[in-house]
Design an enzyme around this catalytic site. Structure first.
Site, PDB file in Angstrom:
ATOM      1  N   HIS A  62       0.722  -1.076   0.109  1.00  0.00           N
ATOM      2  CA  HIS A  62       0.035  -0.004  -0.097  1.00  0.00           C
ATOM      3  C   HIS A  62       0.895   1.088   0.173  1.00  0.00           C
ATOM      4  O   HIS A  62       0.664   2.173  -0.797  1.00  0.00           O
ATOM      5  CB  HIS A  62      -0.926   0.000   1.289  1.00  0.00           C
ATOM      6  CG  HIS A  62      -1.711   1.413   1.498  1.00  0.00           C
ATOM      7  ND1 HIS A  62      -2.356   2.006   0.504  1.00  0.00           N
ATOM      8  CD2 HIS A  62      -1.154   2.101   2.483  1.00  0.00           C
ATOM      9  CE1 HIS A  62      -2.874   3.018   1.108  1.00  0.00           C
ATOM     10  NE2 HIS A  62      -2.067   3.480   2.156  1.00  0.00           N
ATOM     11  N   ASP A  65       8.515  21.083 -26.509  1.00  0.00           N
ATOM     12  CA  ASP A  65       8.765  19.555 -26.068  1.00  0.00           C
ATOM     13  C   ASP A  65       9.815  19.787 -24.936  1.00  0.00           C
ATOM     14  O   ASP A  65      10.312  20.761 -24.773  1.00  0.00           O
ATOM     15  CB  ASP A  65       8.960  18.537 -27.148  1.00  0.00           C
ATOM     16  CG  ASP A  65       8.603  17.051 -26.667  1.00  0.00           C
ATOM     17  OD1 ASP A  65       8.746  16.880 -25.460  1.00  0.00           O
ATOM     18  OD2 ASP A  65       8.241  16.352 -27.665  1.00  0.00           O
ATOM     19  N   TRP A  67       7.625  -0.382   3.681  1.00  0.00           N
ATOM     20  CA  TRP A  67       8.160   0.567   2.591  1.00  0.00           C
ATOM     21  C   TRP A  67       9.725   1.116   2.897  1.00  0.00           C
ATOM     22  O   TRP A  67      10.399   1.217   2.089  1.00  0.00           O
ATOM     23  CB  TRP A  67       7.134   1.602   2.070  1.00  0.00           C
ATOM     24  CG  TRP A  67       7.327   2.956   2.998  1.00  0.00           C
ATOM     25  CD1 TRP A  67       6.859   3.119   4.066  1.00  0.00           C
ATOM     26  CD2 TRP A  67       8.076   4.021   2.491  1.00  0.00           C
ATOM     27  NE1 TRP A  67       7.291   4.435   4.707  1.00  0.00           N
ATOM     28  CE2 TRP A  67       8.340   4.995   3.680  1.00  0.00           C
ATOM     29  CE3 TRP A  67       8.751   4.275   1.140  1.00  0.00           C
ATOM     30  CZ2 TRP A  67       8.625   6.223   3.501  1.00  0.00           C
ATOM     31  CZ3 TRP A  67       9.440   5.713   1.107  1.00  0.00           C
ATOM     32  CH2 TRP A  67       9.341   6.498   2.158  1.00  0.00           C
ATOM     33  N   GLU A  79      12.032  12.801  -0.047  1.00  0.00           N
ATOM     34  CA  GLU A  79      11.020  12.258  -0.688  1.00  0.00           C
ATOM     35  C   GLU A  79       9.652  12.762  -0.266  1.00  0.00           C
ATOM     36  O   GLU A  79       8.646  13.028  -1.026  1.00  0.00           O
ATOM     37  CB  GLU A  79      11.076  10.507  -0.565  1.00  0.00           C
ATOM     38  CG  GLU A  79       9.703   9.796  -0.987  1.00  0.00           C
ATOM     39  CD  GLU A  79       9.744   9.861  -2.670  1.00  0.00           C
ATOM     40  OE1 GLU A  79      10.985  10.017  -3.061  1.00  0.00           O
ATOM     41  OE2 GLU A  79       8.683   9.571  -3.129  1.00  0.00           O
ATOM     42  N   SER A  90      -0.672  26.707  -5.835  1.00  0.00           N
ATOM     43  CA  SER A  90      -0.584  27.994  -6.187  1.00  0.00           C
ATOM     44  C   SER A  90      -0.768  28.440  -7.616  1.00  0.00           C
ATOM     45  O   SER A  90      -0.744  29.783  -7.842  1.00  0.00           O
ATOM     46  CB  SER A  90       1.140  28.096  -6.031  1.00  0.00           C
ATOM     47  OG  SER A  90       1.607  27.768  -4.842  1.00  0.00           O
ATOM     48  N   THR A  96       7.267  26.628   5.311  1.00  0.00           N
ATOM     49  CA  THR A  96       6.029  25.954   5.105  1.00  0.00           C
ATOM     50  C   THR A  96       4.894  26.911   5.430  1.00  0.00           C
ATOM     51  O   THR A  96       3.732  27.270   4.736  1.00  0.00           O
ATOM     52  CB  THR A  96       5.785  24.758   5.621  1.00  0.00           C
ATOM     53  OG1 THR A  96       6.999  23.893   5.296  1.00  0.00           O
ATOM     54  CG2 THR A  96       4.559  24.037   5.258  1.00  0.00           C
ATOM     55  N   ARG A 108       1.390   1.039  15.049  1.00  0.00           N
ATOM     56  CA  ARG A 108       1.228   0.695  13.702  1.00  0.00           C
ATOM     57  C   ARG A 108       1.709  -0.706  13.480  1.00  0.00           C
ATOM     58  O   ARG A 108       2.279  -1.478  14.011  1.00  0.00           O
ATOM     59  CB  ARG A 108       2.352   1.489  12.784  1.00  0.00           C
ATOM     60  CG  ARG A 108       2.068   3.109  13.047  1.00  0.00           C
ATOM     61  CD  ARG A 108       3.481   3.686  12.538  1.00  0.00           C
ATOM     62  NE  ARG A 108       3.254   3.658  10.794  1.00  0.00           N
ATOM     63  CZ  ARG A 108       4.446   4.258  10.232  1.00  0.00           C
ATOM     64  NH1 ARG A 108       5.392   4.929  11.164  1.00  0.00           N
ATOM     65  NH2 ARG A 108       4.446   4.502   9.037  1.00  0.00           N
TER      66      ARG A 108
END
Lengths: 282, 648
Positions: B94, B123, B159, B279, B292, B352, B474
């Site tokens: 998942h 392109d 993962w 990531e 934005s 942020t 978890r």
């Protein structure tokens, strides 16, 4: 970079109208090398971390290295960078013949470096008992230097392809088959010459530089020697261009991008040589 | 297509006088513009974008299905719906699927489709390489998912692939052997695809901007594409090395992560998170870019504080490399490292937050139009902010020690990854649908899908905050009935089903709109960026009849208000283009696909340790690359005054 002079291989849309004036291929290579820095950075870090952490079965590292051999191969790799730079220079001047010679020189020097590494690896494995899983040092050493060797091998392959491309006829007449044969012959020469070279080194090791060593070499490596000789002759024959070729100044940017890669691989080797070999002598 | 407009000449993007070459049949370039071959050989960034989008949406459904199974298993205590082994495979796949096969490629779909249009290019810089990146992505996706169909089972070590969970010693017991190999190989291949694609985007954005498109006039989405691409090329090598070392451990008997031989499992965590944390920003920055674009359009105002938005995006990217160890607070790195990473992590909240205030500033005093894309974008603002708040909570190391591996973390990253990334991507699909397909999603149905998704999402993940604070860990397949977790879990599962229904509505509406939706004009929303200046919807192959000249940050707004100036520029550009022999387009090619197929063959045999097959795959790949190089860049010209070539 010359633009309109040789309409041959210029990609008008993609190169000479770039926003920054830097050719796309060169920018691509710079960005890729930034990525490759992180790649080797992670590998070198791994080596250093395990070198600084005591691990079981640590071999006698100084007894392992032959600094003469590695210094020699390092020197050869550095000199190959010089030849690479000359290849770019001659290509920019439109001297295709000289470019070929310089490319070939770079290929040969790259192969010598690879042969030294093959020799070093096989010597470490067979004579010194250092294998991939004999100790952590073996693991990090082979992974790091082996990855660098892969980079050199890819560079050599790329150089060979570029070299063959310099014979592509300008009039578009068929050349794919001939170039594939050319490539196969290159492969035979590479494998055979490395084998013969290693046979020679072993013979000298066993008998010194004597006639006996020479006869041992002839005895053991005759097929490889013959294959190398025949291959070299075939290369010369295949390399004789019968017509005008497409390759010219316009391809200087291709050669230059390849050169950036080659110099980078060279610089990385200097770091690896320092970190893996020289630091041990501190 | 006339013969003149299709002059196929290797290496010649040349002038009309270039001689027509004899070519080996092997190097004949495909020219099909419709049908399956046109898709297999395409080098058109728009088609490649659609391919990315379709695959990503497919895997989004697969990942969602996996999530629903997980939630069903957790609906009631001591459930026996699925085995523990299958549960491990499900949560591993998942996460892997959603991150690498859904969100990243969906972002890549927008990079591909929109970025060249936004900068006024025909392109990307390397069109064939772009095709290659897509096919390699598909190969990686196939390799990762093979496990579902073979005896060895799907990857099942999480993962994050923590060593020694992934080592052979444990995988014999807990993970079936090939599953982890599939995971390692699949991720390596996906890494190749991402890095290759990103290098292409970097060169395109830096080098192929339309005249006048300075860096500080780039649309924010393109800026975020650039920053994301840099994050990818600088962070993926770390995981590549980690995976190489893991592969060596598993296949060649080294002990990089084996404690008994001096290996350090923590090294895996460091290498993994040096990749893994950037990531996170690879997933969220494109979303920020999309938002934005949408907010100013529907607030009828320019973006508030454009330079600040751009620089805070870059700052997030930069700081993103300095915070990886906050994933490892509980590993015992020592107080200095923990304090430093804690501080740096909190620092990331600053740029942020700055962005958040800029978006609010954009809305402030605007004439808001509550369209479906706007709803999704506003949903993003709210939920990403909530995820951000719980993120700041984690960055405090003492609090993190309590929250580590609890459902509180699950709630946090789903708020930023679904409430953030996915909502923005869904908003982007709605926003650009009229441009890509020439049809507009019905507002009533679009809003219905938004509200159902919004409700389902919050019902699923809000209770997880409390589950986590009450200690539910978890990655456990079962829990006892008297832990006090029953109600919240049931609510979350019901919410997941509602979320599933919402996604189903969203997909049905899209499919309906594609076939039967209301047709639209080319500037559906009254937007401000160049992608809306294409001559038709969907855009023609050559993107723009004339390359636009850019005078201002909001290039299209400027065009709308300076019609005379624009007409003059267009005439000049058209003249310049004609002197180059018309519009140059890259030729299609088979070889990116051939090279990728070689990679697929090689990878599958390598995982099965059948070396002869692996070498055969390598040979196919090498031949693909060789012929790719031999055929040359190629290209042909479109003349807009030529009736025949006007057709496409």
């Amino acid at each position: 970079m010359s633009t309109h002079a040789a309409a041959g291989a210029i990609d008008h849309h993609h190169d000479h109208t770039t926003t920054t004036g830097i050719p796309n291929k060169k920018l691509f290579m710079w960005a890729f090398l930034a990525s490759d820095c992180m790649f080797f950075g992670a590998l070198i870090s791994t080596h250093l971390i395990y070198r600084l952490h005591p691990t079981p079965n640590q071999p006698d590292i100084l007894g392992l290295f032959s600094l003469e051999l590695t210094s020699f191969s390092t020197f050869i790799l550095l000199m190959s960078s010089l030849l690479m730079a000359l290849a770019v220079n001659t290509c920019q001047k439109g001297k295709v013949g000289a470019t070929r010679k310089m490319l070939l020189g770079t290929i040969v020097f790259g192969l010598i470096f690879l042969a030294c590494q093959v020799y070093e690896f096989s010597h470490f494995v067979h004579a010194k008992g250092l294998t991939l899983n004999s100790s952590m040092f073996g693991s990090t050493f082979y992974t790091l230097t082996g990855t660098h060797g892969c980079h050199v091998a890819i560079g050599v392959l790329w150089l060979v392809l570029m070299y063959i491309r310099t014979f592509k006829p300008a009039d578009g007449s068929p050349w794919i088959l001939k170039s594939v044969i050319h490539l196969l012959v290159f492969a035979v020469v590479t494998v055979a010459s490395i084998k013969a070279l290693l046979g020679g080194v072993h013979a000298i090791q066993d008998h010194g530089a004597t006639a006996e060593a020479f006869s041992t070499l002839l005895h053991h490596e005759l097929p490889a020697l013959i294959a190398t000789a025949v291959g070299l002759i075939a290369l010369v024959v295949l390399a004789r261009p019968s017509k005008a070729v497409e390759f010219g100044e316009a391809n200087a940017v291709d050669v230059e991008s390849m050169g950036l890669y080659w110099h980078f691989v060279d610089i990385v080797w200097i770091v690896i040589f320092t970190v893996v070999y020289l630091l041990e002598y501190l | 297509m006339s013969a003149q407009s299709q002059t196929q000449s290797a290496g010649h993007a040349g002038h009309a006088a270039a001689p027509v070459e004899k070519r080996s049949w092997l190097l004949t370039r495909p020219t099909a513009k419709t049908g399956i071959i046109s898709w297999l050989t395409t080098v058109d960034h728009k088609k490649i974008g659609l391919l990315y989008g379709m695959s990503a949406l497919f895997f989004f459904l697969v990942g969602g299905f996996e999530a629903l199974l997980i939630r069903l298993q957790l609906a009631v205590p001591n459930n026996t719906l699925i085995s523990h082994q299958l549960y491990n495979e499900l949560f591993t796949m998942h996460a892997t699927t959603m991150i690498f096969l859904a969100v990243m490629p969906l972002s890549a779909a927008f990079f591909n489709y929109m970025m060249p249009l936004q900068i006024g290019a025909r392109d990307v810089a390397f069109p064939r390489l772009n095709g290659f990146a897509f096919w390699v992505f598909l190969v990686g996706a196939i390799v990762l998912n093979i496990g579902w169909f073979v005896k060895s089972g799907a990857p099942d070590a999480g993962w994050f692939g923590y060593a020694p969970l992934t080592s052979t010693a444990y995988s014999n017991q807990f993970a079936k052997d090939m599953s982890t190999d599939l995971w390692v190989m699949g991720l390596q291949i996906l890494g190749v695809s991402s890095v290759v694609g990103s290098l292409n985007f970097i060169v395109t954005i830096i080098n192929m901007r339309a005249p006048g498109m300075t860096m500080m006039r780039l649309p924010v989405f393109t800026w975020m594409t650039l920053i994301t691409a840099f994050l990818i090329i600088l962070s993926f090598p770390a995981i590549t090395i980690a995976l190489v070392e893991l592969m060596m451990d598993r296949s060649f008997g080294t002990s990089f992560f084996d404690v008994s031989n001096g290996g350090l499992p923590i090294l895996w965590q460091h290498l993994f998170w040096i990749f893994g944390h950037p990531e996170v920003y690879i997933l969220i920055l494109p979303a920020m870019g999309i938002v934005s674009e949408i907010l100013p359009t529907f607030a009828r105002k320019p973006l508030f504080g454009y330079p600040i938005i751009v620089f805070s995006g870059a700052t997030i990217g930069f700081l993103g490399f300095g915070v990886w160890s906050h994933h490892m607070f509980t590993t015992g790195m020592g107080t200095v490292a923990t304090a430093a990473f804690s501080l740096l992590t909190m620092a990331i909240a600053v740029p942020t937050g700055v962005k958040m205030f800029n978006w609010i500033g954009t809305l402030w005093g605007g004439t808001l139009r509550m369209t479906t894309p706007m709803m999704f974008a506003l949903g993003f603002l709210w939920m990403f902010m909530m995820g951000g708040f719980s993120g700041v909570m984690h960055s405090a190391a003492p609090a993190d020690a309590q929250q580590q591996d609890s459902y509180f973390v699950v709630a946090h990253f789903h708020y930023v990854l679904i409430g953030g990334s996915v909502f923005a991507l869904l908003a982007g699909i709605q926003y650009w649908f009229p441009l890509i397909f020439g049809r507009k999603v019905s507002e009533a149905w679009g809003k219905t899908s938004f509200w159902v998704i919004f409700a389902g999402f919050n019902i699923t993940f809000f209770p997880m905050h409390f589950l986590g604070l009450n200690g539910m860990p978890r990655r456990t397949a079962v829990y006892d009935g008297n832990m006090g977790w029953n109600e919240a879990n049931m609510i979350a599962t019901i919410g997941a089903l509602i979320l599933g229904v919402g996604v189903a509505i969203y997909f049905c509406v899209m499919v309906y709109t594609y076939f039967k939706g209301e047709k639209t004009t080319h500037d559906e929303w009254g937007a401000r960026t160049l992608e809306w200046t294409v001559p038709s919807t969907p855009p023609p192959e050559h993107n723009f009849d004339v390359i636009p000249t850019v005078h201002a940050r909001d290039a299209f707004w400027y065009e709308k208000t300076h019609v005379e100036q624009t007409a003059k520029d267009k005439a000049a550009s058209a003249l310049a283009e004609q002197s180059h022999g018309g519009i140059h387009m890259p030729s299609q090619s088979w070889f990116p696909l051939v090279a990728a197929i070689g990679l697929l063959i090689g990878a599958i045999f390598f995982v099965n340790h059948i070396m002869i097959g692996a070498i055969a795959g390598g040979v196919v790949m090498f031949l693909g690359v060789y012929l790719w190089a031999a055929e040359g860049p190629g290209g042909y010209h479109i003349h807009l005054d030529d009736k025949n070539s006007k057709k496409h």
